[in-house]
Design a protein around this motif. Structure first.
Motif, PDB file in Angstrom:
ATOM      1  N   ILE A 253      -3.645   9.981  -0.172  1.00  0.00           N
ATOM      2  CA  ILE A 253      -3.212   8.865   0.235  1.00  0.00           C
ATOM      3  C   ILE A 253      -3.064   8.574   1.430  1.00  0.00           C
ATOM      4  O   ILE A 253      -2.862   9.581   2.358  1.00  0.00           O
ATOM      5  CB  ILE A 253      -1.338   8.636  -0.142  1.00  0.00           C
ATOM      6  CG1 ILE A 253      -1.249   8.720  -1.677  1.00  0.00           C
ATOM      7  CG2 ILE A 253      -0.996   7.455   0.043  1.00  0.00           C
ATOM      8  CD1 ILE A 253       0.383   8.802  -1.991  1.00  0.00           C
TER       9      ILE A 253
ATOM     10  N   ALA B 111       5.968   1.862  -0.137  1.00  0.00           N
ATOM     11  CA  ALA B 111       4.908   2.059  -0.900  1.00  0.00           C
ATOM     12  C   ALA B 111       4.511   3.432  -1.267  1.00  0.00           C
ATOM     13  O   ALA B 111       4.509   3.939  -2.379  1.00  0.00           O
ATOM     14  CB  ALA B 111       3.776   1.376  -0.267  1.00  0.00           C
TER      15      ALA B 111
ATOM     16  N   HIS C 173       7.399   5.415  -3.452  1.00  0.00           N
ATOM     17  CA  HIS C 173       7.100   4.749  -4.960  1.00  0.00           C
ATOM     18  C   HIS C 173       5.821   5.401  -5.541  1.00  0.00           C
ATOM     19  O   HIS C 173       5.857   5.929  -6.697  1.00  0.00           O
ATOM     20  CB  HIS C 173       6.935   3.224  -5.206  1.00  0.00           C
ATOM     21  CG  HIS C 173       7.182   2.589  -6.404  1.00  0.00           C
ATOM     22  ND1 HIS C 173       8.564   2.920  -6.881  1.00  0.00           N
ATOM     23  CD2 HIS C 173       6.565   2.007  -7.442  1.00  0.00           C
ATOM     24  CE1 HIS C 173       8.493   2.162  -8.065  1.00  0.00           C
ATOM     25  NE2 HIS C 173       7.063   1.825  -8.260  1.00  0.00           N
ATOM     26  N   LEU C 174       4.834   5.433  -4.889  1.00  0.00           N
ATOM     27  CA  LEU C 174       3.410   6.000  -5.360  1.00  0.00           C
ATOM     28  C   LEU C 174       3.598   7.699  -5.556  1.00  0.00           C
ATOM     29  O   LEU C 174       3.317   7.910  -6.704  1.00  0.00           O
ATOM     30  CB  LEU C 174       2.397   5.874  -4.279  1.00  0.00           C
ATOM     31  CG  LEU C 174       1.749   4.322  -4.055  1.00  0.00           C
ATOM     32  CD1 LEU C 174       1.015   4.186  -2.906  1.00  0.00           C
ATOM     33  CD2 LEU C 174       0.987   4.044  -5.400  1.00  0.00           C
TER      34      LEU C 174
ATOM     35  N   ILE D 178      -6.090   6.675  -2.706  1.00  0.00           N
ATOM     36  CA  ILE D 178      -5.157   5.429  -2.456  1.00  0.00           C
ATOM     37  C   ILE D 178      -5.109   5.142  -0.981  1.00  0.00           C
ATOM     38  O   ILE D 178      -4.598   5.856  -0.023  1.00  0.00           O
ATOM     39  CB  ILE D 178      -3.793   5.546  -3.048  1.00  0.00           C
ATOM     40  CG1 ILE D 178      -3.822   5.771  -4.514  1.00  0.00           C
ATOM     41  CG2 ILE D 178      -2.971   4.486  -2.777  1.00  0.00           C
ATOM     42  CD1 ILE D 178      -2.596   6.257  -5.334  1.00  0.00           C
TER      43      ILE D 178
ATOM     44  N   VAL E 266      -3.195   2.524   1.783  1.00  0.00           N
ATOM     45  CA  VAL E 266      -2.095   1.615   1.518  1.00  0.00           C
ATOM     46  C   VAL E 266      -2.099   0.942   2.954  1.00  0.00           C
ATOM     47  O   VAL E 266      -2.163   1.516   4.184  1.00  0.00           O
ATOM     48  CB  VAL E 266      -0.763   2.224   1.736  1.00  0.00           C
ATOM     49  CG1 VAL E 266       0.412   1.344   1.592  1.00  0.00           C
ATOM     50  CG2 VAL E 266      -0.525   3.096   0.428  1.00  0.00           C
TER      51      VAL E 266
ATOM     52  N   ILE F 158      -4.237  -1.024  -1.554  1.00  0.00           N
ATOM     53  CA  ILE F 158      -3.084  -1.509  -1.783  1.00  0.00           C
ATOM     54  C   ILE F 158      -2.766  -2.730  -0.385  1.00  0.00           C
ATOM     55  O   ILE F 158      -2.665  -2.170   0.601  1.00  0.00           O
ATOM     56  CB  ILE F 158      -1.731  -0.737  -2.081  1.00  0.00           C
ATOM     57  CG1 ILE F 158      -2.024   0.091  -3.213  1.00  0.00           C
ATOM     58  CG2 ILE F 158      -0.553  -1.507  -1.961  1.00  0.00           C
ATOM     59  CD1 ILE F 158      -0.921   1.023  -3.273  1.00  0.00           C
TER      60      ILE F 158
ATOM     61  N   GLU G 214       6.440  -2.708  -4.964  1.00  0.00           N
ATOM     62  CA  GLU G 214       6.574  -1.788  -5.970  1.00  0.00           C
ATOM     63  C   GLU G 214       5.846  -2.315  -7.175  1.00  0.00           C
ATOM     64  O   GLU G 214       5.185  -1.460  -7.744  1.00  0.00           O
ATOM     65  CB  GLU G 214       8.125  -1.868  -6.455  1.00  0.00           C
ATOM     66  CG  GLU G 214       8.924  -1.082  -5.353  1.00  0.00           C
ATOM     67  CD  GLU G 214      10.282  -0.679  -5.625  1.00  0.00           C
ATOM     68  OE1 GLU G 214      10.607  -1.068  -7.049  1.00  0.00           O
ATOM     69  OE2 GLU G 214      11.273  -0.297  -5.067  1.00  0.00           O
TER      70      GLU G 214
ATOM     71  N   CYS H 150       2.415  -1.266  -6.505  1.00  0.00           N
ATOM     72  CA  CYS H 150       2.202   0.460  -6.533  1.00  0.00           C
ATOM     73  C   CYS H 150       2.043   0.699  -8.095  1.00  0.00           C
ATOM     74  O   CYS H 150       1.358   1.732  -8.393  1.00  0.00           O
ATOM     75  CB  CYS H 150       3.179   1.017  -5.963  1.00  0.00           C
ATOM     76  SG  CYS H 150       3.414   1.114  -4.172  1.00  0.00           S
ATOM     77  N   ASN H 151       3.148   0.064  -8.777  1.00  0.00           N
ATOM     78  CA  ASN H 151       2.915   0.335 -10.241  1.00  0.00           C
ATOM     79  C   ASN H 151       1.636  -0.005 -10.800  1.00  0.00           C
ATOM     80  O   ASN H 151       1.054   0.876 -11.783  1.00  0.00           O
ATOM     81  CB  ASN H 151       4.073  -0.460 -11.085  1.00  0.00           C
ATOM     82  CG  ASN H 151       5.537   0.241 -10.829  1.00  0.00           C
ATOM     83  OD1 ASN H 151       5.628   1.608 -10.683  1.00  0.00           O
ATOM     84  ND2 ASN H 151       6.615  -0.621 -10.961  1.00  0.00           N
TER      85      ASN H 151
ATOM     86  N   THR I  85      -1.284  -0.246  -9.274  1.00  0.00           N
ATOM     87  CA  THR I  85      -2.453   0.643  -8.868  1.00  0.00           C
ATOM     88  C   THR I  85      -2.298   2.176  -9.546  1.00  0.00           C
ATOM     89  O   THR I  85      -3.466   2.665 -10.213  1.00  0.00           O
ATOM     90  CB  THR I  85      -2.062   1.190  -7.495  1.00  0.00           C
ATOM     91  OG1 THR I  85      -2.378  -0.167  -6.617  1.00  0.00           O
ATOM     92  CG2 THR I  85      -3.173   2.302  -6.731  1.00  0.00           C
TER      93      THR I  85
END
Length: 335
Positions: free
Chosen positions: A63, A76, A79-80, A119, A121, A150, A296, A299-300, A302
């Motif tokens: 990340i 983010a 949550h990830l 990922i 962000v 994201i 969120e 993130c979900n 993704t």
């Protein structure tokens, strides 16, 4: 005790131990029980390297974000990480800042760690949408592993983007201000990222569609520091505005503090909107109307897409997913 010791005691290869750790069907039940018994007898806890050997997977996701202290990015990442743990994946977090060389260095570092996916962000990683050389390092990374953006967009194979419709959200907010009689709407921004560019285009389009001029003096780029925004607005006595469209809640709170210092009534004298619907929006006085860009949900989306791709279902995943934002109305708007 390590994986090599377990393999030697069991009389098998380290790849076989790794397959046992990952419950692979490629190991007989007899061998599996033998290896597991030896691991239990010796109190062996497999690490990420042991899990990855022989399976071409380290069960680890990289990340990257420019600034983990930023409220949007912190939300983010939290949550990830939570969602990845649900699927049995670990993560390596790199806070890159905004320097090009540092971003490129961290991508190389993560690839060397044999991550399964990356990922990123923040729209700072997508340049202006993929046409410039500043994102070549992202395109190069996508040749090796799937890359997920994201809050940014980059049109390239094996790059999967999930972002809010910042253009439409800013267009709608600006239009509603104009329809309430606002004529001089200040656009407050702190970057030239893909997301910021989309917001600027939405703001300018709304002005044009309502017959208002796009004025350079009403587009102000400042650091996203609440007191800095307040002080700059107080110093700019030549700057006349009756409303503020800010690209981040921190900028908008700075405008609120400016209004309070000038004894202006909000929203009667000054209408203000922020962006991200962060905790700042309810900590400010008065509470701030802010665009919720569904962090969120992004993130979900993704994580769900990443799991499909890592399990060989890439054909089910779109590389370009844009979701609508919504304005959460509080005390700083009158529409």
């Amino acid at each position: 005790m390590n994986i090599y010791d377990i393999a030697q005691l069991a009389g098998v290869s380290i790849a076989t131990v790794s397959r046992v750790v990952n419950d692979s069907p490629r190991v007989s039940e007899k061998t599996k029980q033998k290896v597991m018994a030896i691991m239990e007898e010796n109190g062996y806890t497999p690490n990420v390297f042991a899990r990855g050997l022989g399976l071409d997977s380290m069960k680890t996701i990289g990340i990257m974000c420019p600034d983990v202290s930023d409220a949007y990015m912190a939300t983010a990442i939290a949550h990830l990480e939570s969602r990845m743990h649900e699927h049995g994946y670990d993560c390596i977090l790199c806070c890159t800042g905004y320097e090009q060389s540092v971003k490129e260095k961290y991508v190389s570092l993560l690839l060397a760690k044999r991550i399964d996916a990356l990922i990123m962000v923040g729209s700072v990683y997508s340049g202006s949408g993929g046409s410039d050389s500043l994102v070549q390092y992202v395109r190069d990374a996508a040749k090796n592993i799937p890359v997920f953006l994201i809050n940014g967009y980059l049109d390239h194979e094996n790059v999967y983007c999930a972002y809010g419709d910042d253009y439409q959200a800013t267009y709608d907010v600006t239009s509603q201000m104009i329809e309430r009689g606002r004529k001089r709407i200040l656009f407050l921004c702190d970057s030239h990222s893909y997301s910021a560019t989309q917001k600027l285009e939405g703001y300018e389009s709304a002005l044009k569609s309502h017959g208002l001029p796009v004025l350079g003096d009403l587009k102000l780029y400042v650091k996203n520091r609440i007191h800095s925004v307040r002080d700059i607005l107080l110093e700019r006595r030549d700057l006349k505005f009756d409303s503020v469209v800010a690209t981040d809640d921190g900028l908008a709170v700075g405008a609120i503090k400016y209004a309070n210092s000038k004894l202006l009534k909000i929203p009667e004298d000054l209408c203000i909107t922020g962006f991200n619907n962060s905790a700042l929006s309810i900590c400010s006085d008065p509470e701030l109307s802010s665009v919720d860009n569904k962090v969120e949900e992004l993130c979900n989306l993704t994580i769900n897409n990443m799991m499909k791709i890592l399990h060989g279902k890439a054909e089910e995943v779109s590389r370009d997913t844009k979701i609508p934002c919504r304005l959460v109305k509080r005390c700083t708007t009158d529409f």
